[in-house]
Design an enzyme around this catalytic site. Sequence first.
Site, PDB file in Angstrom:
ATOM      1  N   GLU A  91      43.259  42.469  40.402  1.00  0.00           N
ATOM      2  CA  GLU A  91      44.103  41.365  39.972  1.00  0.00           C
ATOM      3  C   GLU A  91      43.447  40.026  40.269  1.00  0.00           C
ATOM      4  O   GLU A  91      42.686  39.879  41.224  1.00  0.00           O
ATOM      5  CB  GLU A  91      45.478  41.433  40.626  1.00  0.00           C
ATOM      6  CG  GLU A  91      45.491  41.404  42.133  1.00  0.00           C
ATOM      7  CD  GLU A  91      46.881  41.696  42.680  1.00  0.00           C
ATOM      8  OE1 GLU A  91      47.582  40.737  43.041  1.00  0.00           O
ATOM      9  OE2 GLU A  91      47.247  42.882  42.751  1.00  0.00           O
ATOM     10  N   SER A 213      41.247  34.051  58.281  1.00  0.00           N
ATOM     11  CA  SER A 213      42.562  34.673  58.445  1.00  0.00           C
ATOM     12  C   SER A 213      42.773  34.893  59.940  1.00  0.00           C
ATOM     13  O   SER A 213      42.389  35.922  60.490  1.00  0.00           O
ATOM     14  CB  SER A 213      42.617  36.007  57.688  1.00  0.00           C
ATOM     15  OG  SER A 213      42.592  35.792  56.299  1.00  0.00           O
ATOM     16  N   CYS A 332      48.932  39.134  47.591  1.00  0.00           N
ATOM     17  CA  CYS A 332      47.675  39.824  47.330  1.00  0.00           C
ATOM     18  C   CYS A 332      47.873  41.337  47.266  1.00  0.00           C
ATOM     19  O   CYS A 332      48.353  41.956  48.206  1.00  0.00           O
ATOM     20  CB  CYS A 332      46.688  39.468  48.444  1.00  0.00           C
ATOM     21  SG  CYS A 332      45.094  40.231  48.269  1.00  0.00           S
TER      22      CYS A 332
END
Length: 343
Positions: A91, A213, A332
């Site tokens: 995606e 992150s 996500c």
Amino acid sequence: MKNILNFTLDELKDWMDKNSESKFRAKQIFQWIYKKAVFNFDDMSNISKSTKEKLKENFYIQIPNVVKKYVSNIDGTEKFLFEYEDGNIIESVVMKYKHGNSICVSTQIGCRMGCKFCASTVDGVVRNLTSGEIIAQVLKAQKEICDRISNVVLMGSGEPLDNYDNVIKFLKLINDEDALNIGQRHITLSTCGIVPKIKELADQKMQITLAISLHAPNNEIRKSMMPIANKYTLEELLDACRYYYRTTNRRITFEYALVKGVNDSRENAEELIKISKGMLCHINLIPVNEIKENNYERSKSKDIEEFKETLIKHGIETTIRREMGSDINGACGQLRRNYIRNN
């Protein structure tokens, strides 16, 4: 047969030279693909018939098919499920801003990092994407939206630094003025924190933005959220971040997904202040996306605001990430997992 999108301009020039073709043909082909979005050798009008035949015998241009497209009714965000020739699906997300269009690309099919707040890692990793497969997401998205993409964010499915060589090649390709000519300062790479690769990336001396992150202010909480923390301590990660900004003179972004009762207390905010003080950094607070496979709940809006204000009062530049396309499964990996589950 090779995917020509995996070739840099210099590599294509070398191929042309070795195959009795003029090197300048490589630049013409790049212009057709990257400037004019022409993905068929037969449609390249200034390339001779003999050269076209040679190209078709040795190369193909791999552009993925769109299997699903979703458009947000809230902000116009467009989300694509792209299918590659081997049937694998990834995606990509195009976000539209006043300053231009930004795309979030995937770098792997799935992910093996195991972060508990991320949908793309639930089923593990299938394979790495090549540099050409990553850049094809940008090319196809531009064709779909009929507009130029000016910013690239490597925050889709996959850990970019776990696919280091392909990602570095991709970054150099999109920055090439003969390709997409996207400025390095318009590129953001997000990583869960593979310490040696952060240092390698720093040594490339690119001017991209590095987003870490982080998601926890101490080792104990980080280990409970992110398996990578069992390999590299928070101290090792922060040391790599300092090396990155000393080497590149680029500010670090720390991403911090707020989870109710896990990492959103005032004490957690104070710990975060302590570890980020003195660093050239920006903290981006993220209201966590809830995923069926975990028990994480999003922090309350007032707690997110209080967390932000605590950081700001101590001189830490902090923002809350604007949610784009929240009405169309924006987190996500969610779109891909839902599609695979239902087909």
